[in-house]
Design an enzyme around this catalytic site. Structure first.
Site, PDB file in Angstrom:
ATOM      1  N   SER A  37      -0.384  11.935 -16.321  1.00  0.00           N
ATOM      2  CA  SER A  37      -1.624  12.551 -17.468  1.00  0.00           C
ATOM      3  C   SER A  37      -1.614  13.654 -18.233  1.00  0.00           C
ATOM      4  O   SER A  37      -1.184  14.749 -17.083  1.00  0.00           O
ATOM      5  CB  SER A  37      -2.569  11.708 -16.223  1.00  0.00           C
ATOM      6  OG  SER A  37      -3.929  12.434 -16.836  1.00  0.00           O
ATOM      7  N   ASP A  87       0.662  -1.537  -0.205  1.00  0.00           N
ATOM      8  CA  ASP A  87       0.111   0.080  -0.040  1.00  0.00           C
ATOM      9  C   ASP A  87       0.990   1.188   0.253  1.00  0.00           C
ATOM     10  O   ASP A  87       1.878   1.793   1.136  1.00  0.00           O
ATOM     11  CB  ASP A  87      -1.226  -0.099   0.779  1.00  0.00           C
ATOM     12  CG  ASP A  87      -2.179   0.804   0.744  1.00  0.00           C
ATOM     13  OD1 ASP A  87      -1.215   2.383   0.082  1.00  0.00           O
ATOM     14  OD2 ASP A  87      -2.756   1.243   1.865  1.00  0.00           O
ATOM     15  N   ALA A 131      -8.067  17.850  -7.664  1.00  0.00           N
ATOM     16  CA  ALA A 131      -7.304  17.342  -7.393  1.00  0.00           C
ATOM     17  C   ALA A 131      -6.428  16.657  -7.850  1.00  0.00           C
ATOM     18  O   ALA A 131      -6.000  16.670  -7.634  1.00  0.00           O
ATOM     19  CB  ALA A 131      -8.048  16.778  -5.593  1.00  0.00           C
ATOM     20  N   TYR A 132      -7.263  15.897  -8.467  1.00  0.00           N
ATOM     21  CA  TYR A 132      -6.549  14.951  -9.436  1.00  0.00           C
ATOM     22  C   TYR A 132      -5.500  15.359 -10.516  1.00  0.00           C
ATOM     23  O   TYR A 132      -4.390  15.216 -10.245  1.00  0.00           O
ATOM     24  CB  TYR A 132      -7.600  14.218 -10.416  1.00  0.00           C
ATOM     25  CG  TYR A 132      -6.676  12.944 -11.138  1.00  0.00           C
ATOM     26  CD1 TYR A 132      -6.363  12.122 -11.309  1.00  0.00           C
ATOM     27  CD2 TYR A 132      -6.497  12.832 -12.983  1.00  0.00           C
ATOM     28  CE1 TYR A 132      -5.545  11.386 -12.006  1.00  0.00           C
ATOM     29  CE2 TYR A 132      -5.765  12.617 -13.519  1.00  0.00           C
ATOM     30  CZ  TYR A 132      -5.984  11.704 -13.086  1.00  0.00           C
ATOM     31  OH  TYR A 132      -4.966   9.643 -13.681  1.00  0.00           O
ATOM     32  N   ASN A 188       2.651   3.558 -10.469  1.00  0.00           N
ATOM     33  CA  ASN A 188       1.088   3.772 -11.596  1.00  0.00           C
ATOM     34  C   ASN A 188       0.282   3.474 -10.467  1.00  0.00           C
ATOM     35  O   ASN A 188      -0.512   4.083 -10.956  1.00  0.00           O
ATOM     36  CB  ASN A 188       0.795   1.862 -12.147  1.00  0.00           C
ATOM     37  CG  ASN A 188      -0.160   1.670 -12.402  1.00  0.00           C
ATOM     38  OD1 ASN A 188      -0.760   2.296 -13.576  1.00  0.00           O
ATOM     39  ND2 ASN A 188      -1.366   0.906 -11.771  1.00  0.00           N
ATOM     40  N   VAL A 248      -7.922   5.599 -20.859  1.00  0.00           N
ATOM     41  CA  VAL A 248      -7.917   4.244 -21.220  1.00  0.00           C
ATOM     42  C   VAL A 248      -8.620   3.238 -20.402  1.00  0.00           C
ATOM     43  O   VAL A 248      -9.551   3.779 -19.333  1.00  0.00           O
ATOM     44  CB  VAL A 248      -6.546   3.417 -20.359  1.00  0.00           C
ATOM     45  CG1 VAL A 248      -6.545   2.375 -20.852  1.00  0.00           C
ATOM     46  CG2 VAL A 248      -5.533   4.411 -21.051  1.00  0.00           C
ATOM     47  N   THR A 274     -10.443   1.426 -17.871  1.00  0.00           N
ATOM     48  CA  THR A 274      -9.888   0.510 -16.884  1.00  0.00           C
ATOM     49  C   THR A 274     -10.944   1.394 -15.843  1.00  0.00           C
ATOM     50  O   THR A 274     -11.858   2.215 -16.370  1.00  0.00           O
ATOM     51  CB  THR A 274      -9.053   1.057 -16.339  1.00  0.00           C
ATOM     52  OG1 THR A 274      -9.030   2.791 -16.080  1.00  0.00           O
ATOM     53  CG2 THR A 274      -7.112   0.991 -17.439  1.00  0.00           C
ATOM     54  N   LYS A 310      -1.262  15.256 -10.181  1.00  0.00           N
ATOM     55  CA  LYS A 310      -0.616  15.193 -11.811  1.00  0.00           C
ATOM     56  C   LYS A 310       0.849  16.098 -12.021  1.00  0.00           C
ATOM     57  O   LYS A 310       1.826  15.786 -12.235  1.00  0.00           O
ATOM     58  CB  LYS A 310      -0.968  14.382 -12.798  1.00  0.00           C
ATOM     59  CG  LYS A 310      -1.379  13.491 -11.998  1.00  0.00           C
ATOM     60  CD  LYS A 310      -1.374  12.505 -11.946  1.00  0.00           C
ATOM     61  CE  LYS A 310      -1.807  11.148 -11.982  1.00  0.00           C
ATOM     62  NZ  LYS A 310      -1.427   9.018 -11.190  1.00  0.00           N
TER      63      LYS A 310
HETATM   64  P1  NAP Z   1      -7.476   1.954 -11.687  1.00  0.00           P
HETATM   65  O1  NAP Z   1      -7.799   0.932 -13.079  1.00  0.00           O
HETATM   66  O2  NAP Z   1      -8.438   2.542 -11.452  1.00  0.00           O
HETATM   67  O3  NAP Z   1      -6.138   1.155 -11.136  1.00  0.00           O
HETATM   68  C1  NAP Z   1      -5.514   1.899 -10.189  1.00  0.00           C
HETATM   69  C2  NAP Z   1      -4.503   1.081  -9.855  1.00  0.00           C
HETATM   70  O4  NAP Z   1      -3.742   1.951  -8.076  1.00  0.00           O
HETATM   71  C3  NAP Z   1      -5.466   0.307  -8.324  1.00  0.00           C
HETATM   72  O5  NAP Z   1      -4.759  -1.397  -8.766  1.00  0.00           O
HETATM   73  C4  NAP Z   1      -5.776   0.043  -7.288  1.00  0.00           C
HETATM   74  O6  NAP Z   1      -5.542  -0.777  -6.148  1.00  0.00           O
HETATM   75  C5  NAP Z   1      -3.979   0.885  -6.658  1.00  0.00           C
HETATM   76  N1  NAP Z   1      -4.043   1.668  -6.576  1.00  0.00           N
HETATM   77  C6  NAP Z   1      -4.947   3.552  -5.805  1.00  0.00           C
HETATM   78  N2  NAP Z   1      -4.705   3.255  -4.839  1.00  0.00           N
HETATM   79  C7  NAP Z   1      -3.542   3.056  -3.932  1.00  0.00           C
HETATM   80  C8  NAP Z   1      -2.811   2.416  -2.984  1.00  0.00           C
HETATM   81  N3  NAP Z   1      -2.805   3.349  -2.267  1.00  0.00           N
HETATM   82  N4  NAP Z   1      -1.598   1.555  -2.739  1.00  0.00           N
HETATM   83  C9  NAP Z   1      -0.919   0.550  -4.004  1.00  0.00           C
HETATM   84  N5  NAP Z   1      -2.779   0.448  -5.071  1.00  0.00           N
HETATM   85  C10 NAP Z   1      -3.155   2.071  -5.325  1.00  0.00           C
HETATM   86  O7  NAP Z   1      -6.734   2.604 -12.467  1.00  0.00           O
HETATM   87  P2  NAP Z   1      -6.390   3.102 -14.320  1.00  0.00           P
HETATM   88  O8  NAP Z   1      -6.932   3.647 -15.292  1.00  0.00           O
HETATM   89  O9  NAP Z   1      -5.221   1.498 -14.490  1.00  0.00           O
HETATM   90  O10 NAP Z   1      -4.907   3.571 -13.321  1.00  0.00           O
HETATM   91  C11 NAP Z   1      -3.157   4.072 -13.727  1.00  0.00           C
HETATM   92  C12 NAP Z   1      -2.368   5.085 -14.057  1.00  0.00           C
HETATM   93  O11 NAP Z   1      -2.393   5.568 -14.686  1.00  0.00           O
HETATM   94  C13 NAP Z   1      -3.184   5.934 -12.680  1.00  0.00           C
HETATM   95  O12 NAP Z   1      -1.595   6.327 -11.707  1.00  0.00           O
HETATM   96  C14 NAP Z   1      -3.562   6.921 -13.481  1.00  0.00           C
HETATM   97  O13 NAP Z   1      -4.001   8.059 -12.335  1.00  0.00           O
HETATM   98  C15 NAP Z   1      -3.287   7.301 -14.305  1.00  0.00           C
HETATM   99  N6  NAP Z   1      -4.166   7.535 -16.089  1.00  0.00           N
HETATM  100  C16 NAP Z   1      -4.743   6.938 -15.854  1.00  0.00           C
HETATM  101  C17 NAP Z   1      -5.742   7.067 -17.257  1.00  0.00           C
HETATM  102  C18 NAP Z   1      -7.174   6.491 -17.902  1.00  0.00           C
HETATM  103  O14 NAP Z   1      -7.635   6.885 -18.352  1.00  0.00           O
HETATM  104  N7  NAP Z   1      -7.278   5.309 -17.213  1.00  0.00           N
HETATM  105  C19 NAP Z   1      -5.525   8.291 -17.518  1.00  0.00           C
HETATM  106  C20 NAP Z   1      -4.164   9.436 -17.515  1.00  0.00           C
HETATM  107  C21 NAP Z   1      -3.717   8.941 -16.466  1.00  0.00           C
HETATM  108  P3  NAP Z   1      -7.143  -1.509  -5.773  1.00  0.00           P
HETATM  109  O15 NAP Z   1      -7.338  -2.040  -6.487  1.00  0.00           O
HETATM  110  O16 NAP Z   1      -6.290  -2.074  -4.191  1.00  0.00           O
HETATM  111  O17 NAP Z   1      -8.083  -0.288  -5.988  1.00  0.00           O
END
Ligand code: NAP
Length: 239
Positions: free
Chosen positions: A143, A61, A157-158, A88, A195, A197, A162
């Site tokens: 991001s 964590d 906040a987000y 990540n 993406v 997700t 970033k």
């Molecule tokens: P996601 O599907 O919401 O997954 C987020 C991951 O981060 C999950 O595995 C979550 O774990 C983990 N996490 C959150 N808080 C945590 C903590 N305190 N300790 C350890 N793990 C933690 O997000 P994603 O879309 O894959 O995004 C991955 C990265 O890409 C992020 O940094 C996000 O800001 C960035 N990003 C994403 C997008 C997009 O469009 N998806 C765009 C730009 C940037 P749990 O399963 O336990 O919650």
């Protein structure tokens, strides 16, 4: 004989982090897939291991000081090296329409804690091993929402977290390049695009494979590759 590189990916039980783990393992790396929920991490790592990939899981964590300290001890005892760190793990916990005037400061605090401060915490835990080996590739999942060049309203906040992460990336890169040891340690930030997700939602234009690509490219940069940059689709983008 070349040694097998060890990669650590945070927040890797789902989403882009899981796909980055898969792609790094496909490149022949030993991947430590980390997850704040041990059981979910184990399920994710087992699914990749079942495909013949060298992936094991470890609880981490990123916001929990004790969890990061235990992880660091594990690395020192069991691995003695970390070649790649992909920061990540990230959260987006406010509504799109949230305005700065309405933003709950606790939401801001929690977002900064995960998306910015925790990146620094995990990086500090891993850097000594990289310095010892004289090699490291650190990739920060940022991001386009953090780009000052294109700053807009919504999810403040987000965005702030970033932008601050981008500053962390640049400062660390400057510090590393000024070190006299000559170690080949690079740190870069990247935007995966929008993406599909849990965070990005079902309407996003990109697959996790596309979202992971630039992070994997940065994680495997050659010695002459960049450090202190911000990339999307393997190309530099404005801060
Ligand atoms: P996601 O599907 O919401 O997954 C987020 C991951 O981060 C999950 O595995 C979550 O774990 C983990 N996490 C959150 N808080 C945590 C903590 N305190 N300790 C350890 N793990 C933690 O997000 P994603 O879309 O894959 O995004 C991955 C990265 O890409 C992020 O940094 C996000 O800001 C960035 N990003 C994403 C997008 C997009 O469009 N998806 C765009 C730009 C940037 P749990 O399963 O336990 O919650």
């Amino acid at each position: 004989m070349s040694v097998q590189r060890v990669a650590v990916v945070t927040g890797a039980n789902r989403g882009i982090g899981l796909e980055i783990s898969r792609q790094l393992a496909l490149q022949g790396m030993q991947v430590l897939l980390t997850s704040r929920d041990d059981a979910r991490g184990r399920v994710a790592a087992q699914a990749l291991a079942a495909q013949g990939l060298n992936v094991t899981c470890r609880q981490l964590d990123v916001t929990d000081v004790a969890s990061v300290a235990a992880f660091r001890q594990h690395l020192e005892r069991s691995h003695a090296r970390v070649d790649v760190l992909v920061n990540n793990a990230g959260i987006l916990i406010e509504r799109q329409a949230t305005t700065l005037s309405d933003l709950d400061t606790e939401v801001l605090r929690a977002t900064l804690e995960t998306n910015t401060i925790a990146v620094l915490r995990v990086t500090r835990a891993v850097l000594p091993l990289m310095r010892k080996a004289g090699y490291g590739r650190i990739v920060n999942l940022s991001s386009g929402m953090g780009q000052l060049a294109d700053m807009q309203s919504g999810t403040p906040a987000y965005r702030i977290s970033k932008t601050a992460l981008n500053a962390v990336t640049r400062i660390l890169a400057a510090e590393l390049s000024a070190e006299l040891s000559g170690a080949d340690i690079k740190v870069n930030a990247m935007c995966p695009g929008w993406v599909r997700t849990d965070m990005g939602g079902p309407n996003a234009g990109r697959s996790v494979e596309q979202g992971a690509d630039t992070a994997v490219w940065l994680a495997t940069l050659p010695k002459e590759g960049p450090s202190g940059g911000f990339f999307r689709d393997r190309e530099p983008i404005p801060w």
